[in-house]
Motif scaffolding. Structure first.
Motif, PDB file in Angstrom:
ATOM      1  N   HIS A  18       0.599  -1.235   0.076  1.00  0.00           N
ATOM      2  CA  HIS A  18       0.044   0.208   0.246  1.00  0.00           C
ATOM      3  C   HIS A  18       0.802   1.541  -0.118  1.00  0.00           C
ATOM      4  O   HIS A  18       2.120   0.966   0.466  1.00  0.00           O
ATOM      5  CB  HIS A  18      -0.852   0.086   1.523  1.00  0.00           C
ATOM      6  N   ARG A  25      -0.570   8.546   7.211  1.00  0.00           N
ATOM      7  CA  ARG A  25       0.229   7.707   8.004  1.00  0.00           C
ATOM      8  C   ARG A  25      -0.300   8.046   9.725  1.00  0.00           C
ATOM      9  O   ARG A  25       0.030   7.856  10.247  1.00  0.00           O
ATOM     10  CB  ARG A  25       1.174   8.596   7.900  1.00  0.00           C
ATOM     11  N   ARG A  28      -2.931   6.511  10.379  1.00  0.00           N
ATOM     12  CA  ARG A  28      -3.211   4.753  10.867  1.00  0.00           C
ATOM     13  C   ARG A  28      -4.207   4.155   9.475  1.00  0.00           C
ATOM     14  O   ARG A  28      -4.732   3.938  10.023  1.00  0.00           O
ATOM     15  CB  ARG A  28      -2.970   4.758  11.813  1.00  0.00           C
ATOM     16  N   ARG A  30      -4.849   3.338   5.266  1.00  0.00           N
ATOM     17  CA  ARG A  30      -4.046   3.030   4.266  1.00  0.00           C
ATOM     18  C   ARG A  30      -5.070   3.045   2.838  1.00  0.00           C
ATOM     19  O   ARG A  30      -6.320   2.938   2.872  1.00  0.00           O
ATOM     20  CB  ARG A  30      -3.559   1.794   4.099  1.00  0.00           C
ATOM     21  N   ALA A  56       4.311  -0.188   2.691  1.00  0.00           N
ATOM     22  CA  ALA A  56       4.269  -0.327   3.230  1.00  0.00           C
ATOM     23  C   ALA A  56       3.365  -1.727   3.182  1.00  0.00           C
ATOM     24  O   ALA A  56       2.921  -1.614   2.509  1.00  0.00           O
ATOM     25  CB  ALA A  56       3.541  -0.203   4.803  1.00  0.00           C
ATOM     26  N   TYR A  58       1.535  -5.819   3.553  1.00  0.00           N
ATOM     27  CA  TYR A  58       0.560  -6.416   4.943  1.00  0.00           C
ATOM     28  C   TYR A  58       0.655  -7.325   4.294  1.00  0.00           C
ATOM     29  O   TYR A  58       0.016  -7.769   3.472  1.00  0.00           O
ATOM     30  CB  TYR A  58      -0.955  -5.029   4.632  1.00  0.00           C
ATOM     31  N   HIS A  61      -4.439  -7.506   7.500  1.00  0.00           N
ATOM     32  CA  HIS A  61      -4.595  -6.986   7.787  1.00  0.00           C
ATOM     33  C   HIS A  61      -3.566  -6.292   8.697  1.00  0.00           C
ATOM     34  O   HIS A  61      -3.943  -5.602   9.851  1.00  0.00           O
ATOM     35  CB  HIS A  61      -5.425  -7.101   8.677  1.00  0.00           C
ATOM     36  N   LYS A  62      -2.487  -6.919   8.903  1.00  0.00           N
ATOM     37  CA  LYS A  62      -0.941  -6.766  10.151  1.00  0.00           C
ATOM     38  C   LYS A  62       0.100  -6.058   9.201  1.00  0.00           C
ATOM     39  O   LYS A  62       0.709  -6.972   8.763  1.00  0.00           O
ATOM     40  CB  LYS A  62      -0.587  -8.079  10.296  1.00  0.00           C
ATOM     41  N   LYS A  63       0.228  -5.072   9.490  1.00  0.00           N
ATOM     42  CA  LYS A  63       1.465  -4.638   8.917  1.00  0.00           C
ATOM     43  C   LYS A  63       2.823  -5.046   8.678  1.00  0.00           C
ATOM     44  O   LYS A  63       2.695  -5.848  10.790  1.00  0.00           O
ATOM     45  CB  LYS A  63       1.662  -3.086   9.112  1.00  0.00           C
ATOM     46  N   TRP A  65       6.236  -4.530   7.452  1.00  0.00           N
ATOM     47  CA  TRP A  65       7.198  -3.417   6.797  1.00  0.00           C
ATOM     48  C   TRP A  65       6.707  -2.983   6.348  1.00  0.00           C
ATOM     49  O   TRP A  65       5.754  -2.299   5.808  1.00  0.00           O
ATOM     50  CB  TRP A  65       8.497  -4.699   5.093  1.00  0.00           C
ATOM     51  N   PRO A  68       6.135  -2.443  11.987  1.00  0.00           N
ATOM     52  CA  PRO A  68       5.126  -1.989  13.011  1.00  0.00           C
ATOM     53  C   PRO A  68       5.723  -1.035  14.318  1.00  0.00           C
ATOM     54  O   PRO A  68       6.939  -1.490  15.192  1.00  0.00           O
ATOM     55  CB  PRO A  68       3.925  -2.028  13.118  1.00  0.00           C
TER      56      PRO A  68
END
Length: 68
Positions: A18, A25, A28, A30, A56, A58, A61-63, A65, A68
């Motif tokens: 994304h 950012r 928070r 995307r 970023a 994902y 639904h978890k970032k 890179w 975090p």
């Protein structure tokens, strides 16, 4: 276990890259995915090589890179 999309089918490319603008950012949130990849390494390599933007990666639904 493969990620499922809204129709219940397995997602062949669960890692999404994304573009994160400054406003996104800060809040928070995307945008929609720019690209989708089947492996984490490919997604991180693509995101780290992009110029002129903050990207970023994902997974479900978890970032993942940048860290975090």
């Amino acid at each position: 276990m493969a990620a499922k999309n809204p129709t219940g089918e397995c997602d062949p490319a669960p890692f999404k890259v994304h573009l994160m603008t400054r406003a996104e950012r800060v809040m928070r949130v995307r945008s929609g995915p720019v690209r989708a990849f089947s492996t984490r390494d490919e997604a991180v390599r693509f995101a780290s090589r992009q110029l002129g933007g903050n990207y970023a990666v994902y997974h479900k639904h978890k970032k993942i890179w940048p860290a975090p």
